[in-house]
Scaffold this motif. Structure first.
Motif, short mmCIF file in Angstrom:
data_model
loop_
_atom_site.label_atom_id
_atom_site.label_comp_id
_atom_site.label_asym_id
_atom_site.label_seq_id
_atom_site.Cartn_x
_atom_site.Cartn_y
_atom_site.Cartn_z
N GLU A 61 28.27 -60.25 83.26
CA GLU A 61 27.72 -61.34 84.06
C GLU A 61 27.31 -60.89 85.45
O GLU A 61 26.37 -61.43 86.04
CB GLU A 61 28.74 -62.48 84.16
CG GLU A 61 28.91 -63.27 82.87
CD GLU A 61 27.61 -63.93 82.43
OE1 GLU A 61 26.91 -64.52 83.28
OE2 GLU A 61 27.29 -63.85 81.23
N GLU A 106 19.01 -61.92 87.60
CA GLU A 106 18.48 -63.22 87.98
C GLU A 106 17.97 -63.20 89.43
O GLU A 106 16.90 -63.74 89.71
CB GLU A 106 19.56 -64.30 87.85
CG GLU A 106 19.08 -65.68 88.28
CD GLU A 106 20.15 -66.75 88.14
OE1 GLU A 106 20.41 -67.45 89.15
OE2 GLU A 106 20.74 -66.87 87.05
N GLN A 121 19.12 -67.06 75.16
CA GLN A 121 19.59 -68.19 75.96
C GLN A 121 19.70 -67.81 77.44
O GLN A 121 19.31 -68.58 78.32
CB GLN A 121 20.97 -68.65 75.45
CG GLN A 121 20.94 -69.27 74.06
CD GLN A 121 20.97 -68.22 72.95
OE1 GLN A 121 20.97 -67.01 73.22
NE2 GLN A 121 21.01 -68.68 71.71
N ALA A 122 20.22 -66.61 77.70
CA ALA A 122 20.36 -66.16 79.09
C ALA A 122 18.99 -65.97 79.73
O ALA A 122 18.77 -66.34 80.89
CB ALA A 122 21.15 -64.86 79.15
N GLU A 123 18.06 -65.40 78.99
CA GLU A 123 16.71 -65.19 79.52
C GLU A 123 16.03 -66.52 79.82
O GLU A 123 15.36 -66.67 80.85
CB GLU A 123 15.88 -64.40 78.51
CG GLU A 123 14.53 -63.97 79.05
CD GLU A 123 13.79 -63.03 78.11
OE1 GLU A 123 12.84 -62.39 78.58
OE2 GLU A 123 14.17 -62.95 76.92
N ARG A 170 17.55 -69.28 80.61
CA ARG A 170 18.21 -69.85 81.78
C ARG A 170 17.67 -69.23 83.07
O ARG A 170 17.41 -69.94 84.06
CB ARG A 170 19.72 -69.63 81.69
CG ARG A 170 20.50 -70.16 82.88
CD ARG A 170 22.00 -69.98 82.72
NE ARG A 170 22.37 -68.59 82.57
CZ ARG A 170 22.45 -67.71 83.58
NH1 ARG A 170 22.16 -68.10 84.81
NH2 ARG A 170 22.82 -66.47 83.35
N VAL A 171 17.49 -67.92 83.07
CA VAL A 171 16.97 -67.24 84.25
C VAL A 171 15.54 -67.70 84.54
O VAL A 171 15.18 -67.96 85.69
CB VAL A 171 17.02 -65.71 84.06
CG1 VAL A 171 16.24 -65.00 85.17
CG2 VAL A 171 18.46 -65.23 84.03
N ALA A 229 14.20 -70.54 83.72
CA ALA A 229 14.24 -71.92 84.21
C ALA A 229 14.65 -71.96 85.68
O ALA A 229 14.12 -72.75 86.47
CB ALA A 229 15.21 -72.74 83.36
N ARG A 230 15.59 -71.10 86.04
CA ARG A 230 16.04 -71.04 87.44
C ARG A 230 14.89 -70.59 88.34
O ARG A 230 14.68 -71.15 89.43
CB ARG A 230 17.22 -70.07 87.56
CG ARG A 230 17.68 -69.78 88.98
CD ARG A 230 18.14 -71.03 89.70
NE ARG A 230 18.60 -70.72 91.06
CZ ARG A 230 18.76 -71.62 92.00
NH1 ARG A 230 18.51 -72.90 91.76
NH2 ARG A 230 19.19 -71.27 93.20
N GLU A 243 12.49 -73.44 88.79
CA GLU A 243 13.06 -74.47 89.66
C GLU A 243 12.95 -74.07 91.13
O GLU A 243 12.53 -74.87 91.98
CB GLU A 243 14.53 -74.67 89.29
CG GLU A 243 15.29 -75.63 90.18
CD GLU A 243 16.78 -75.66 89.91
OE1 GLU A 243 17.49 -76.40 90.60
OE2 GLU A 243 17.24 -74.90 89.02
#
Length: 368
Positions: free
Chosen positions: A40, A47, A306-308, A310-311, A313-314, A317
């Motif tokens: 992590e 990220e 899923q992690a990709e 999320r990154v 999307a961040r 944003e």
């Protein structure tokens, strides 16, 4: 070349822990400094770099669309900035040049505050004491003197806080940078000189002013130095932690040369196609800092779909808030140019304010 003192890397070595293909290597001196950089923790660095690049691209677009007067891109230098910034303690103080927007993001500067000075709505961007980072320095190399002064003050106050100052390869020719190193060595200042050698001082290639690696200059002042692959976020993190450890325990200054490449223009007013060899740029594109960490994380099973997502999307944003924040920055009051010039009341400045207010009234403008 003289041998390096014990416990320091050879001065002509380029420290690398993650090669361009994303293959992990070990280094006997620096391995302990990244023992926690797994799973992590590495995903968090990834990220950071993705978000920083997205902000940089968004800011460049904002300038092209007339929303900013100027922007200094950092495309390709994400690892150098994120890796070094994430090595800092909260109380360490940063003295940047004008390109360290990735460092500012990691220090907690609100994204829209990065844009205030470039949109022309403020003479500064944020409260330096709130994030332990000074606002951008446009005068080349001046911030190195500020960092040394701050670091000497910390030493005399008996605290173990360190200062870190960022500058480019071109700045190393400036008198200020060399004078700062003289003072840092003389007073054992707890300061890290972080040179991002991105190969270009505007249109001048580094080879015109540096016939030897830039890191070789610092030992002449009595300052240990190290060259690191500036596109390897893991190596940058390790080397910066090592340098900060020296500063925190009272061993004085360190010079880091992070060898990277400026993939875009010097600023958005520059046209690099007039002087950059496209083959050289293509070569450095193959050393992309984000791509190499991405390859490693995929191989380790850390960067899942899923992690990709999320990154990504961040990044979306933050970029959306960045753009909205830019266009909603309020216009400054006409007389606010006189605010925060001096810490104490100043009769000369008060007189100028009064004269400007009288002029504005004479042309029917509201003086506030």
């Amino acid at each position: 070349m003289l041998d390096s003192p014990a416990g320091e890397p050879p001065r002509d070595e380029l420290v690398q822990l993650l090669d361009p293909a994303g293959t992990r290597t070990e280094h006997p001196l620096y391995e302990p400094y990244v023992a926690d950089a797994t799973g992590e923790r590495l995903l968090s660095l990834y990220e950071d770099m993705v978000v920083v690049r997205r902000l940089d691209v968004e800011a460049t677009a904002l300038q092209r669309q007339g929303e900013l007067g100027l922007w200094p891109p950092l495309l390709g230098q994400e690892a150098a900035q994120v890796g070094s910034a994430r090595a800092l303690r909260d109380d360490d103080f940063v003295f940047p040049s004008y390109r360290e927007n990735g460092v500012a993001y990691c220090r907690g500067v609100e994204p829209r505050d990065l844009l205030r000075v470039w949109r022309g709505t403020s003479q500064s961007g944020w409260d330096p004491y709130a994030v332990s980072m000074a606002t951008p320095a446009i005068v080349i190399g001046a911030q190195t003197l500020h960092a040394v002064g701050y670091a000497v003050g910390c030493r005399r106050d008996g605290v173990d806080t360190a200062a870190v100052t960022y500058f480019g390869d071109g700045a190393t020719t400036q008198g200020d940078v060399n004078e700062a190193m003289v003072f840092a060595a003389s007073f054992a200042a707890p300061v890290v000189f972080f040179c991002q050698n991105n190969h270009w001082a505007i249109s001048e290639p580094v080879g015109l002013q540096a016939q030897r690696p830039i890191a070789e200059r610092a030992p002449g002042f009595g300052i240990p130095s190290v060259r690191v692959d500036g596109n390897d976020v893991l190596a940058v993190l390790a080397v910066t932690r090592w340098a900060l450890e020296r500063a925190h325990r009272g061993d004085g200054p360190t010079f880091i040369e992070a060898v990277t490449y400026r993939m875009g223009p010097h600023t958005t007013s520059d046209d690099p196609t007039r002087y950059v060899d496209p083959l050289q740029r293509e070569e450095w594109a193959g050393k992309d800092p984000i791509a190499r960490l991405e390859a490693y994380l995929r191989a380790q099973g850390v960067l899942t779909e899923q992690a990709e997502a999320r990154v990504a999307a961040r990044a979306d944003e933050v970029a959306a808030a960045f753009r909205a924040g830019c266009t909603s920055l309020p216009q400054p009051a006409p007389l606010s140019i006189f605010d925060h010039v001096y810490a104490e009341p100043h009769a000369g400045l008060d007189r100028q304010r009064s004269q400007q207010a009288a002029y504005l009234r004479s042309i029917g403008e509201v003086a506030e």
